[in-house]
Design a protein around this motif. Structure first.
Motif, PDB file in Angstrom:
ATOM      1  N   TYR A  84       0.854  -1.195   0.000  1.00  0.00           N
ATOM      2  CA  TYR A  84       0.000   0.000   0.000  1.00  0.00           C
ATOM      3  C   TYR A  84       0.882   1.233   0.000  1.00  0.00           C
ATOM      4  CZ  TYR A  84       0.946   0.444   5.045  1.00  0.00           C
ATOM      5  OH  TYR A  84       1.554   0.580   6.269  1.00  0.00           O
ATOM      6  N   ALA A  85       0.368   2.305  -0.602  1.00  0.00           N
ATOM      7  CA  ALA A  85       1.108   3.563  -0.667  1.00  0.00           C
ATOM      8  C   ALA A  85       1.017   4.284   0.671  1.00  0.00           C
ATOM      9  CB  ALA A  85       0.558   4.445  -1.780  1.00  0.00           C
ATOM     10  N   TYR A  86       2.151   4.852   1.055  1.00  0.00           N
ATOM     11  CA  TYR A  86       2.239   5.579   2.323  1.00  0.00           C
ATOM     12  C   TYR A  86       2.794   6.963   2.023  1.00  0.00           C
ATOM     13  CZ  TYR A  86       3.527   6.586   7.193  1.00  0.00           C
ATOM     14  OH  TYR A  86       3.658   7.143   8.449  1.00  0.00           O
ATOM     15  N   LEU A  87       2.015   8.003   2.338  1.00  0.00           N
ATOM     16  CA  LEU A  87       2.382   9.380   2.022  1.00  0.00           C
ATOM     17  C   LEU A  87       2.642  10.155   3.305  1.00  0.00           C
ATOM     18  CD1 LEU A  87       2.591  11.634  -0.216  1.00  0.00           C
ATOM     19  CD2 LEU A  87       0.167  12.092   0.218  1.00  0.00           C
ATOM     20  N   GLU A  88       3.749  10.886   3.328  1.00  0.00           N
ATOM     21  CA  GLU A  88       4.102  11.703   4.500  1.00  0.00           C
ATOM     22  C   GLU A  88       4.415  13.126   4.052  1.00  0.00           C
ATOM     23  OE1 GLU A  88       7.178  11.821   8.331  1.00  0.00           O
ATOM     24  OE2 GLU A  88       7.376  10.269   6.787  1.00  0.00           O
ATOM     25  N   PHE A  89       3.753  14.096   4.677  1.00  0.00           N
ATOM     26  CA  PHE A  89       4.005  15.520   4.395  1.00  0.00           C
ATOM     27  C   PHE A  89       5.042  16.051   5.383  1.00  0.00           C
ATOM     28  CE2 PHE A  89      -0.168  15.111   2.416  1.00  0.00           C
ATOM     29  CZ  PHE A  89       0.006  15.835   1.231  1.00  0.00           C
ATOM     30  N   PHE A  90       6.042  16.762   4.854  1.00  0.00           N
ATOM     31  CA  PHE A  90       7.043  17.416   5.699  1.00  0.00           C
ATOM     32  C   PHE A  90       6.750  18.902   5.879  1.00  0.00           C
ATOM     33  CE2 PHE A  90       9.316  13.958   3.389  1.00  0.00           C
ATOM     34  CZ  PHE A  90       9.506  13.112   4.475  1.00  0.00           C
ATOM     35  N   ASP A  91       6.116  19.512   4.894  1.00  0.00           N
ATOM     36  CA  ASP A  91       5.796  20.940   4.939  1.00  0.00           C
ATOM     37  C   ASP A  91       4.559  21.168   4.072  1.00  0.00           C
ATOM     38  OD1 ASP A  91       5.888  23.606   5.489  1.00  0.00           O
ATOM     39  OD2 ASP A  91       7.578  24.055   4.155  1.00  0.00           O
ATOM     40  N   PHE A  92       3.686  22.052   4.536  1.00  0.00           N
ATOM     41  CA  PHE A  92       2.465  22.320   3.768  1.00  0.00           C
ATOM     42  C   PHE A  92       2.087  23.783   3.962  1.00  0.00           C
ATOM     43  CE2 PHE A  92      -1.854  22.249   2.322  1.00  0.00           C
ATOM     44  CZ  PHE A  92      -1.921  21.194   1.411  1.00  0.00           C
ATOM     45  N   ASP A  93       2.124  24.554   2.865  1.00  0.00           N
ATOM     46  CA  ASP A  93       1.776  25.980   2.885  1.00  0.00           C
ATOM     47  C   ASP A  93       1.120  26.326   1.548  1.00  0.00           C
ATOM     48  OD1 ASP A  93       1.539  28.666   3.408  1.00  0.00           O
ATOM     49  OD2 ASP A  93       3.645  29.125   2.992  1.00  0.00           O
ATOM     50  N   VAL A  94      -0.144  25.991   1.424  1.00  0.00           N
ATOM     51  CA  VAL A  94      -0.899  26.211   0.189  1.00  0.00           C
ATOM     52  C   VAL A  94      -2.128  27.040   0.541  1.00  0.00           C
ATOM     53  CG1 VAL A  94      -2.145  25.148  -1.723  1.00  0.00           C
ATOM     54  CG2 VAL A  94      -0.104  24.032  -0.800  1.00  0.00           C
ATOM     55  N   LEU A  95      -2.109  28.295   0.146  1.00  0.00           N
ATOM     56  CA  LEU A  95      -3.214  29.211   0.423  1.00  0.00           C
ATOM     57  C   LEU A  95      -3.343  30.195  -0.730  1.00  0.00           C
ATOM     58  CD1 LEU A  95      -3.082  30.211   4.199  1.00  0.00           C
ATOM     59  CD2 LEU A  95      -4.986  29.136   3.005  1.00  0.00           C
ATOM     60  N   GLY A  96      -4.502  30.799  -0.850  1.00  0.00           N
ATOM     61  CA  GLY A  96      -4.716  31.813  -1.872  1.00  0.00           C
ATOM     62  C   GLY A  96      -5.888  31.455  -2.756  1.00  0.00           C
ATOM     63  N   ARG A  97      -6.186  32.357  -3.666  1.00  0.00           N
ATOM     64  CA  ARG A  97      -7.313  32.168  -4.567  1.00  0.00           C
ATOM     65  C   ARG A  97      -7.067  30.973  -5.487  1.00  0.00           C
ATOM     66  NH1 ARG A  97     -11.090  35.875  -6.865  1.00  0.00           N
ATOM     67  NH2 ARG A  97     -10.043  37.568  -5.774  1.00  0.00           N
ATOM     68  N   ASP A  98      -7.949  29.987  -5.439  1.00  0.00           N
ATOM     69  CA  ASP A  98      -7.902  28.805  -6.311  1.00  0.00           C
ATOM     70  C   ASP A  98      -6.614  28.003  -6.144  1.00  0.00           C
ATOM     71  OD1 ASP A  98     -10.370  29.534  -7.377  1.00  0.00           O
ATOM     72  OD2 ASP A  98      -9.443  30.782  -8.918  1.00  0.00           O
ATOM     73  N   ALA A  99      -6.035  28.000  -4.959  1.00  0.00           N
ATOM     74  CA  ALA A  99      -4.839  27.191  -4.688  1.00  0.00           C
ATOM     75  C   ALA A  99      -5.205  26.082  -3.703  1.00  0.00           C
ATOM     76  CB  ALA A  99      -3.709  28.057  -4.126  1.00  0.00           C
ATOM     77  N   TYR A 100      -4.949  24.827  -4.086  1.00  0.00           N
ATOM     78  CA  TYR A 100      -5.320  23.704  -3.221  1.00  0.00           C
ATOM     79  C   TYR A 100      -4.626  22.438  -3.703  1.00  0.00           C
ATOM     80  CZ  TYR A 100      -8.613  22.992  -7.084  1.00  0.00           C
ATOM     81  OH  TYR A 100      -9.165  22.833  -8.322  1.00  0.00           O
ATOM     82  N   VAL A 101      -4.726  21.393  -2.884  1.00  0.00           N
ATOM     83  CA  VAL A 101      -4.174  20.067  -3.194  1.00  0.00           C
ATOM     84  C   VAL A 101      -5.320  19.068  -3.111  1.00  0.00           C
ATOM     85  CG1 VAL A 101      -2.627  18.236  -2.398  1.00  0.00           C
ATOM     86  CG2 VAL A 101      -1.860  20.624  -2.372  1.00  0.00           C
ATOM     87  N   THR A 102      -5.381  18.177  -4.079  1.00  0.00           N
ATOM     88  CA  THR A 102      -6.373  17.096  -4.030  1.00  0.00           C
ATOM     89  C   THR A 102      -5.648  15.764  -3.870  1.00  0.00           C
ATOM     90  OG1 THR A 102      -6.402  16.877  -6.445  1.00  0.00           O
ATOM     91  CG2 THR A 102      -8.023  18.353  -5.439  1.00  0.00           C
TER      92      THR A 102
END
Length: 299
Positions: free
Chosen positions: A193-211
């Protein structure tokens, strides 16, 4: 001689009496004229009291009717709202303020809805950004309005062929650029199975996002940072076994200097064992293991 003297005295008396009557008549006429010219003080005060306005008087450049506005009545003109108030009994004053439903205020200047206050063309020469007064939920607010004549950029998909793999937004750790549409796809090996780990996350603003797909607890769209954590993704995510994973990043036409995210995806063997992350004894691939965990106790 005696008779003449008596007649002369009588004439003199009649003359004096006539002059007195004339003077009395003149004095009486003057008194009546002054009384007619100057009304009594008490009636004048009563007239002044009755003549006081029953509200705020209209201003010179307003419509002629009505002449007075009652307490609480409002009048709108040139982005200003005038409200009739009564700070003291029978004393009416106009209260002046910004008409926030129809106009915006910038540097103590008023702009009606639809006004473009400041415009700038972006370096791509096909995007213009304007600070404009717009209507938002029955209220005038300042907003950035983008006029984009640029050709649409096709989305980009990166197929991961080997793990571990580091996933980063473009130009990380610098601010990510505008108009990004990029995805990373990984299909784990059989029995993993896939295992995902985030080290840093800074996504903000108009129409900015992660799916993230498949969704996490029914949610697939994430954005935010450490100061706006309500919609952040989990720091670590374990996906169902043998399930392909897709992580996508999208930024809008306007960016606000956020640096994006940094993450790593790896494969882990599927297992029926449940253990804490620091428990190192469970390393083998138990997918086809014939042994089963002990039903009770530790060992």
């Amino acid at each position: 001689v005696s008779t003449q003297s008596t007649w002369g005295d009588g004439l003199q008396m009649r003359t004096l009496l006539g002059l007195s009557l004339v003077l009395l008549l003149i004095a009486f006429c003057l008194a009546e004229e002054n009384a007619a010219a100057e009304p009594k003080a008490e009636p004048e005060a009563e007239l002044e009291e009755r003549a006081k306005p029953k509200g705020c008087k209209r201003m010179n450049d307003w419509p002629k009717k009505p002449k007075f506005y009652k307490k609480g009545r409002m009048f709108f003109k040139h982005c200003k709202k005038f409200t009739c108030t009564e700070p003291a009994p029978r004393k009416y004053v106009w209260k002046e303020e910004l008409d926030s439903k129809r106009c915006c205020s910038v540097n103590q200047m008023y702009y009606p809805i639809g006004s473009k206050i400041l415009c700038k063309q972006l370096p791509d020469d096909c995007t213009t950004v304007c600070l404009e007064c717009v209507r938002v939920e029955a209220k005038a607010e300042l907003d950035l309005v983008v006029d984009d004549d640029c050709p649409e950029r096709p989305p980009e998909t990166i197929v991961i062929t080997e793990v571990p793999f580091d996933i980063k937004t473009p130009e990380y750790p610098k601010a990510y650029p505008a108009n990004q549409d990029i995805c990373w796809s990984w299909t784990p090996k059989c029995g993993n199975y896939a295992y995902l780990e985030f080290f840093d996350f800074d996504v903000l603003g108009r129409d900015a996002y992660v799916t993230i797909n498949p969704p996490i607890n029914g949610k697939s769209k994430f954005y935010g940072n450490e100061f706006n954590p309500a919609n952040l993704p989990p720091k670590t995510i374990g996906f169902p076994a043998d399930t392909a994973v897709m992580i996508c990043f999208k930024s809008g036409k306007i960016v606000n200097g956020h640096k994006g995210f940094s993450a790593r995806i790896i494969d882990k063997p599927n297992s029926d064992w449940i253990h804490s992350p620091n428990y190192n004894n469970v390393k083998e691939d138990y997918y086809n293991c014939s042994d089963t965990p002990p039903p009770h106790g530790y060992g």
